[in-house]
Design a protein around this motif. Structure first.
Motif, PDB file in Angstrom:
ATOM      1  N   ASP A   1      47.921  43.330  18.042  1.00 18.10           N
ATOM      2  CA  ASP A   1      48.136  41.882  18.060  1.00 18.10           C
ATOM      3  C   ASP A   1      46.991  41.191  17.327  1.00 18.10           C
ATOM      4  O   ASP A   1      46.074  41.841  16.807  1.00 18.10           O
ATOM      5  CB  ASP A   1      48.300  41.353  19.481  1.00 18.10           C
ATOM      6  CG  ASP A   1      47.042  41.493  20.326  1.00 18.10           C
ATOM      7  OD1 ASP A   1      45.961  41.807  19.772  1.00 18.10           O
ATOM      8  OD2 ASP A   1      47.112  41.279  21.545  1.00 18.10           O
TER       9      ASP A   1
ATOM     10  N   GLN B   1      56.042  48.238  25.650  1.00 14.25           N
ATOM     11  CA  GLN B   1      55.790  46.823  25.946  1.00 14.25           C
ATOM     12  C   GLN B   1      56.489  45.942  24.916  1.00 14.25           C
ATOM     13  O   GLN B   1      57.057  44.893  25.255  1.00 14.25           O
ATOM     14  CB  GLN B   1      54.294  46.549  25.941  1.00 14.25           C
ATOM     15  CG  GLN B   1      53.907  45.093  26.221  1.00 14.25           C
ATOM     16  CD  GLN B   1      54.226  44.692  27.642  1.00 14.25           C
ATOM     17  OE1 GLN B   1      53.573  45.133  28.578  1.00 14.25           O
ATOM     18  NE2 GLN B   1      55.233  43.850  27.822  1.00 14.25           N
ATOM     19  N   ILE B   2      56.474  46.357  23.653  1.00 15.06           N
ATOM     20  CA  ILE B   2      57.150  45.587  22.604  1.00 15.06           C
ATOM     21  C   ILE B   2      58.651  45.559  22.860  1.00 15.06           C
ATOM     22  O   ILE B   2      59.316  44.540  22.632  1.00 15.06           O
ATOM     23  CB  ILE B   2      56.832  46.175  21.217  1.00 15.06           C
ATOM     24  CG1 ILE B   2      55.326  46.081  20.936  1.00 15.06           C
ATOM     25  CG2 ILE B   2      57.608  45.449  20.121  1.00 15.06           C
ATOM     26  CD1 ILE B   2      54.882  46.781  19.667  1.00 15.06           C
TER      27      ILE B   2
ATOM     28  N   GLU C   1      60.021  45.516  25.760  1.00 16.93           N
ATOM     29  CA  GLU C   1      60.211  44.500  26.795  1.00 16.93           C
ATOM     30  C   GLU C   1      60.181  43.098  26.177  1.00 16.93           C
ATOM     31  O   GLU C   1      60.962  42.227  26.554  1.00 16.93           O
ATOM     32  CB  GLU C   1      59.140  44.628  27.876  1.00 16.93           C
ATOM     33  CG  GLU C   1      59.314  45.832  28.772  1.00 16.93           C
ATOM     34  CD  GLU C   1      58.438  45.759  30.015  1.00 16.93           C
ATOM     35  OE1 GLU C   1      58.124  44.631  30.448  1.00 16.93           O
ATOM     36  OE2 GLU C   1      58.077  46.825  30.540  1.00 16.93           O
ATOM     37  N   PHE C   2      59.263  42.888  25.234  1.00 17.82           N
ATOM     38  CA  PHE C   2      59.215  41.596  24.547  1.00 17.82           C
ATOM     39  C   PHE C   2      60.534  41.324  23.831  1.00 17.82           C
ATOM     40  O   PHE C   2      61.043  40.190  23.850  1.00 17.82           O
ATOM     41  CB  PHE C   2      58.067  41.578  23.533  1.00 17.82           C
ATOM     42  CG  PHE C   2      56.690  41.610  24.133  1.00 17.82           C
ATOM     43  CD1 PHE C   2      56.475  41.231  25.447  1.00 17.82           C
ATOM     44  CD2 PHE C   2      55.589  42.020  23.379  1.00 17.82           C
ATOM     45  CE1 PHE C   2      55.201  41.259  26.007  1.00 17.82           C
ATOM     46  CE2 PHE C   2      54.317  42.046  23.924  1.00 17.82           C
ATOM     47  CZ  PHE C   2      54.131  41.671  25.239  1.00 17.82           C
TER      48      PHE C   2
ATOM     49  N   GLU D   1      63.200  40.414  26.377  1.00 17.26           N
ATOM     50  CA  GLU D   1      62.985  39.037  26.823  1.00 17.26           C
ATOM     51  C   GLU D   1      63.462  38.048  25.775  1.00 17.26           C
ATOM     52  O   GLU D   1      64.061  37.017  26.093  1.00 17.26           O
ATOM     53  CB  GLU D   1      61.500  38.802  27.108  1.00 17.26           C
ATOM     54  CG  GLU D   1      60.979  39.450  28.370  1.00 17.26           C
ATOM     55  CD  GLU D   1      59.507  39.145  28.605  1.00 17.26           C
ATOM     56  OE1 GLU D   1      58.923  38.440  27.751  1.00 17.26           O
ATOM     57  OE2 GLU D   1      58.962  39.592  29.616  1.00 17.26           O
ATOM     58  N   SER D   2      63.212  38.363  24.504  1.00 15.42           N
ATOM     59  CA  SER D   2      63.563  37.452  23.415  1.00 15.42           C
ATOM     60  C   SER D   2      65.070  37.263  23.312  1.00 15.42           C
ATOM     61  O   SER D   2      65.559  36.141  23.195  1.00 15.42           O
ATOM     62  CB  SER D   2      63.006  37.977  22.087  1.00 15.42           C
ATOM     63  OG  SER D   2      61.588  38.068  22.139  1.00 15.42           O
TER      64      SER D   2
ATOM     65  N   LEU E   1      58.561  37.635  17.343  1.00 14.33           N
ATOM     66  CA  LEU E   1      57.472  38.405  17.953  1.00 14.33           C
ATOM     67  C   LEU E   1      56.119  38.002  17.390  1.00 14.33           C
ATOM     68  O   LEU E   1      55.124  37.935  18.113  1.00 14.33           O
ATOM     69  CB  LEU E   1      57.700  39.899  17.741  1.00 14.33           C
ATOM     70  CG  LEU E   1      58.919  40.517  18.433  1.00 14.33           C
ATOM     71  CD1 LEU E   1      59.095  41.973  18.005  1.00 14.33           C
ATOM     72  CD2 LEU E   1      58.777  40.435  19.943  1.00 14.33           C
TER      73      LEU E   1
ATOM     74  N   TYR F   1      54.407  36.187  20.477  1.00 16.49           N
ATOM     75  CA  TYR F   1      53.676  37.263  21.127  1.00 16.49           C
ATOM     76  C   TYR F   1      52.462  37.700  20.317  1.00 16.49           C
ATOM     77  O   TYR F   1      51.788  38.669  20.690  1.00 16.49           O
ATOM     78  CB  TYR F   1      54.608  38.458  21.367  1.00 16.49           C
ATOM     79  CG  TYR F   1      55.734  38.136  22.330  1.00 16.49           C
ATOM     80  CD1 TYR F   1      55.554  38.223  23.702  1.00 16.49           C
ATOM     81  CD2 TYR F   1      56.987  37.742  21.861  1.00 16.49           C
ATOM     82  CE1 TYR F   1      56.583  37.934  24.582  1.00 16.49           C
ATOM     83  CE2 TYR F   1      58.028  37.448  22.728  1.00 16.49           C
ATOM     84  CZ  TYR F   1      57.818  37.540  24.090  1.00 16.49           C
ATOM     85  OH  TYR F   1      58.844  37.251  24.961  1.00 16.49           O
TER      86      TYR F   1
ATOM     87  N   LYS G   1      60.747  35.171  31.267  1.00 14.14           N
ATOM     88  CA  LYS G   1      59.468  34.461  31.249  1.00 14.14           C
ATOM     89  C   LYS G   1      59.146  33.787  32.588  1.00 14.14           C
ATOM     90  O   LYS G   1      58.636  32.672  32.635  1.00 14.14           O
ATOM     91  CB  LYS G   1      59.439  33.436  30.114  1.00 14.14           C
ATOM     92  CG  LYS G   1      59.541  34.079  28.732  1.00 14.14           C
ATOM     93  CD  LYS G   1      59.486  33.045  27.622  1.00 14.14           C
ATOM     94  CE  LYS G   1      59.589  33.714  26.253  1.00 14.14           C
ATOM     95  NZ  LYS G   1      59.572  32.762  25.148  1.00 14.14           N
TER      96      LYS G   1
END
Length: 293
Positions: free
Chosen positions: A37, A47-48, A50-51, A54-55, A72, A76, A218
């Motif tokens: 990051d 983890q990405i 999961e992002f 979520e998106s 992202l 993020y 979120k």
């Protein structure tokens, strides 16, 4: 001489030009398993994922992988290219053309509850650790009883899939003697990670007759107790140790889990350890202790 041995001139001179030179390795190779990051922190691929989940549950519901890449980067702070996002989306099975025809798992939104005893609501989530000596991540999937704060059991490994989450849930029910037919099962609450939105995990919950609810996108406060434990795990175990091998990480985490459950005092548990509090109030509904979630 070449005519005598029947060897072409081009073949002979080509062999001289490459003799003694090492063959170059082909481009590409095994993915590293993480991205960086903007603060130069390593973010593992799980983890990405999961992002990404979520998106597409939120603002990026109609985005293709290129727009998800920019999403992202913007929200993020990831330094990531569209090729990697395409690969991760393909692994998740959520490329845009596939989203329309892919059957979806029924989603139950987490509701507000008042908890007065153990085995009423469990939370499950993943924490990521890093092995400096091997330059790779490991995963710790934890299941916590929000009333007595016990980590009933956990899965630790170099991968964490839906089958691991399903196996952990079954183990925890057995540990609490709730696996038998007719036993009153707790509600299991998770976020929207790929392990928990899968058909395999959903099928497991149906088979063992346990209610599964997922928090809105979120809203980590809806999973506050397991998130709080992960902060403790980070500050008191993962952050202060620089692991050189997976075996070293496994031993250290295992020791910390034993300390947390049996000896670490909690002010919210009347300054008792989680297992001490659970054994003292086993099977009781404490009306003077109400946890709102």
């Amino acid at each position: 001489m070449l005519k005598v041995v029947g060897l072409g001139r081009s073949t002979y001179y080509y062999s001289l030009s490459v003799e003694g030179k090492e063959k170059k390795k082909p481009p590409g190779g095994k993915p590293k398993g993480y991205s960086i990051d903007k603060d130069n922190n390593k973010i593992c691929d799980e983890q990405i994922k999961e992002f990404i989940m979520e998106s597409i549950e939120g603002d990026a519901i109609n985005y293709g992988y290129r727009k998800i890449t920019y999403h992202l980067r913007k929200y993020y702070n990831l330094i990531i290219n569209h090729k990697k996002v395409y690969r991760l989306c393909k692994e998740l099975g959520i490329l845009k053309d596939q989203r329309v025809i892919k059957p979806t798992v029924k989603r139950t939104i987490a509701v507000n509850r008042i908890i007065t005893g153990s085995n009423q609501l469990w939370e499950m989530d993943i924490k990521y650790g890093y092995i400096q000596g091997e330059d790779k991540f490991f995963y710790i999937l934890n299941l916590i009883d929000i009333f007595d704060r016990s980590i009933i059991d956990y899965h630790m490994g170099l991968h964490c899939e839906a089958k691991d989450a399903a196996a952990l849930l079954r183990k925890c029910l057995i540990r609490r003697n709730l696996f038998e037919e007719g036993a009153k099962k707790p509600v299991i609450r998770t976020d929207n990670g790929p392990q928990f939105v899968s058909h395999k995990f959903s099928q497991c919950c149906e088979e063992i007759k346990i209610a599964h609810e997922r928090i809105p996108v979120k809203t980590p406060n809806k999973n506050a107790h397991v998130e709080s434990f992960h902060r403790i795990l980070e500050d008191e175990c993962l952050k202060i140790n620089e692991f050189q091998t997976y075996a070293e990480a496994y031993e250290t985490v295992n020791e910390f889990m034993e300390f947390y459950n049996n000896r670490r005092l909690h002010s919210s548990l009347r300054f008792m350890s989680p297992n001490e509090f659970y054994n003292l109030h086993f099977g009781e509904n404490l009306t003077n202790i109400k946890i709102k979630v």
